[in-house]
Enzyme design. Sequence first.
Site, PDB file in Angstrom:
ATOM      1  N   HIS A 158       0.765  -1.170   0.019  1.00 15.54           N
ATOM      2  CA  HIS A 158       0.052   0.199   0.071  1.00 15.54           C
ATOM      3  C   HIS A 158       0.924   1.445   0.059  1.00 15.54           C
ATOM      4  CE1 HIS A 158      -4.099  -1.908   0.631  1.00 15.54           C
ATOM      5  NE2 HIS A 158      -3.338  -2.829   1.087  1.00 15.54           N
ATOM      6  N   ASP A 366       3.795   9.511  -1.400  1.00 13.66           N
ATOM      7  CA  ASP A 366       2.525   8.462  -0.863  1.00 13.66           C
ATOM      8  C   ASP A 366       2.331   7.498  -1.739  1.00 13.66           C
ATOM      9  OD1 ASP A 366       0.422   8.189   1.023  1.00 13.66           O
ATOM     10  OD2 ASP A 366      -0.150  10.143   0.857  1.00 13.66           O
TER      11      ASP A 366
END
Length: 463
Positions: A158, A366
């Site tokens: 993730h 991110d």
Amino acid sequence: MTSRLVVVSNRIGDPRKAAAGGLAVALGDALSESGGLWFGWSGKVVAGGARGEGDLHLQPSGKVTLATLDLGSDDHAAYYAGYSNRVLWPVFHYRLDLAQFDDGYFEGYQRVNRLFARKLSTLLKPDDIIWVHDYHLIPLAAELRALGCRQRIGFFLHIPMPPPLVMAAIPAHDMLMRSLFAYDLIGLQSEADVAHFARYVEMEAGAERLGRDQYRAFGQQVCARAFPIGIDVDEFQALAQTPESIETRETLRSQYPLRQLLIGVDRLDYSKGLPQRLRAFHRLLADYPENRNSATLIQVATPTREGVESYEDIRRELEGLSGQINGEYGELDWMPVRYIHRTLARRRLPGLYRAGRVALVTPLRDGMNLVAKEFVAAQDAADPGVLVLSRFAGAAEQMRAALLVNPYDIGATAGAVQRALRMPLSERVERHQALLAGVREHDVHRWRREFLQALQAAERAPG
């Protein structure tokens, strides 16, 4: 899907609970199709618990079984607080300066992954499909294989995959990457992440590329592809109709009838670029004085990993920057920055987003960033807000209609915010239509469906 799905993650979510997010709901849908198992840490730390041991708890949740494992304090300190959050998290977000390479951390990380594998293996069926999530559990497939498990096992990361030379700074990087080849399928958030993985395994492990997404190394073959995660658009838009969301939107509009609201919602983490964001807002007020007594930044910074020194440092920095901006530009009837250091209820988020003229999603790095997608989903299509998005978020690969910025460039970011605040309605509508179409097309259900289809089709890891 005929095989039972087994989801493994550091923490689990009960898909039947109202507070469950879109990911828990999407995984819960897949788990419920044929009955499934969700396995992870219970969140309970047992003081003085034996190393490599923990009690297993089974709880039914409809057609899904939730299996949770307690951890001893030593295991939690080394596996979670240590290796996961003081080594892997900073390095994978390119912050080598914050990494703490303690030998005991890696030993504990391996020990807990062996514990997960040992406890999980007793619950598995021969034809299960196993889906492992995130950086806490990279070695899990290798540990399961060592116990004789031959089921299909997929892994999804993730967070970002760092470039080869950053990854190589981790003392045990070769063991981590070797562990990944025990999986049948590796899912990454972006094409940039796939490129970093490919370059690493070719440079450091001498991997042979067998096709566009097939690699052979360490005597094993694995498929690595980008599966960008999304949100459940309908679920999030339904949240916008809840009383809490409506109340939040109406309260903000009544409190700020003459203000243009800029919205930031993040965990308090050094990867999110929050100090740079506040400095850009400061520059906006300095360089574009028409925004004084007009633009207000509402920054929600959800507490996380409290007690860790680097997080305490950034909290103090944000409080100082907020005070500086408010002291320099604030008026009796206007506070430029509203800094909120607490968790905001999920049901209130759509109302907050809907009240915003601009969303600032400006992480330094991110994996994806779902706030950007939630903001788009929450907007009024007839009068939408503008998304200012860091080019270093995985979401930037898909969301090209946002205003993309380099968060390290404070002046340019301030200029982009000024452009967003002055953007004409026709351009805002056009950009929002393009963004919403992409968010709907690449939603969380497509992510889950395409990953599991690819895992079903992947060649099995050699026995």
